[in-house]
Design a protein around this motif. Structure first.
Motif, short mmCIF file in Angstrom:
data_model
loop_
_atom_site.label_atom_id
_atom_site.label_comp_id
_atom_site.label_asym_id
_atom_site.label_seq_id
_atom_site.Cartn_x
_atom_site.Cartn_y
_atom_site.Cartn_z
N ILE A 20 35.26 42.20 2.64
CA ILE A 20 33.98 41.95 3.27
C ILE A 20 34.23 41.28 4.62
CG2 ILE A 20 31.76 40.77 3.07
CD1 ILE A 20 32.09 40.96 0.01
N ALA A 21 33.62 41.82 5.66
CA ALA A 21 33.82 41.31 7.01
C ALA A 21 32.99 40.06 7.24
CB ALA A 21 33.47 42.40 8.03
N ALA A 22 33.36 39.00 6.52
CA ALA A 22 32.68 37.71 6.65
C ALA A 22 33.54 36.65 5.98
CB ALA A 22 31.31 37.76 5.99
N LYS A 78 28.31 43.58 -0.76
CA LYS A 78 29.07 43.75 0.49
C LYS A 78 28.11 44.12 1.64
CE LYS A 78 32.50 46.92 2.54
NZ LYS A 78 33.17 46.01 3.44
N GLU A 94 27.28 41.91 5.03
CA GLU A 94 27.67 42.44 6.35
C GLU A 94 26.50 42.86 7.22
OE1 GLU A 94 32.13 44.09 5.20
OE2 GLU A 94 30.49 45.54 5.34
N SER A 95 25.42 43.34 6.61
CA SER A 95 24.32 43.87 7.43
C SER A 95 22.98 43.20 7.20
CB SER A 95 24.17 45.38 7.16
OG SER A 95 23.59 45.59 5.87
N LYS A 109 37.88 37.25 7.06
CA LYS A 109 37.39 38.26 6.14
C LYS A 109 37.64 37.76 4.72
CE LYS A 109 38.30 42.10 9.23
NZ LYS A 109 39.00 43.37 9.43
#
Length: 175
Positions: free
Chosen positions: A37-39, A166, A170-171, A130
């Motif tokens: 996950i980009a966080a 996820k 991310e969004s 990440k």
């Protein structure tokens, strides 16, 4: 009943993403999912403990994820409010280490009507901003016909929820 129908429909549709049943016998099974996950882990944790924001309402007894709550402390509850004042205790929190690990114990969906229960674990590992999220659900006990027959549908539902988590992180949108 809605939950059981949704699980069977998902299994038959072949839409489960990254499904991995790592072991299945009549007495139990394990499913496992890993995603990056980009966080950072703190952001993932913050969303994880708010299941109303990412869990699919089709996999609830009430039909609405807005009725879900999670108390991420030992003895806490992953619970659901039902219309008319009822409620469901899906899982109990047995281990909560913010930003690192969450372990819940209990039975989801049709498993609640059997002699089976399990541990649903979320492990968060952060590196370079990440987070690697590893989710496992280890289930054991008794279910007429054997637990191995329900492993793939349960895996599909868990995989769907992991993907929604996820996307929410991310969004800001689980779909």
């Amino acid at each position: 009943m809605k939950l059981w129908i949704a699980i069977v429909a998902l299994a038959l549709s072949g839409t489960a993403a990254r499904a991995e049943v790592t072991d299945a016998t009549p007495g139990g099974f394990q499913v496992r999912h890993e995603v990056e996950i980009a966080a950072p882990a703190a952001r993932v944790w913050g969303v994880l403990v708010q299941p109303a924001s990412w869990w699919d309402g089709r996999h609830t007894w009430s039909g609405s994820a807005a009725n879900l709550s999670l108390a991420a402390a030992s003895g806490g509850c992953f619970c659901e409010k039902l219309p008319g004042g009822g409620s469901v205790l899906h899982l109990s929190t047995v281990n909560a280490a913010p930003n690192q690990k969450l372990v819940l114990f209990g039975a989801l969906g049709p498993l609640q009507s059997s002699g089976a229960s399990g541990h649903l674990g979320f492990l968060l590992t952060e590196a370079e901003g990440k987070t690697r999220l590893t989710v496992t659900y280890d289930v054991g006990g008794y279910m007429k016909g054997g637990l191995d027959r329900i492993a793939a549908p349960v895996d599909g539902v868990i995989g769907q929820q992991v993907a929604r988590l996820k996307r929410q992180v991310e969004s800001g949108k689980p779909d």
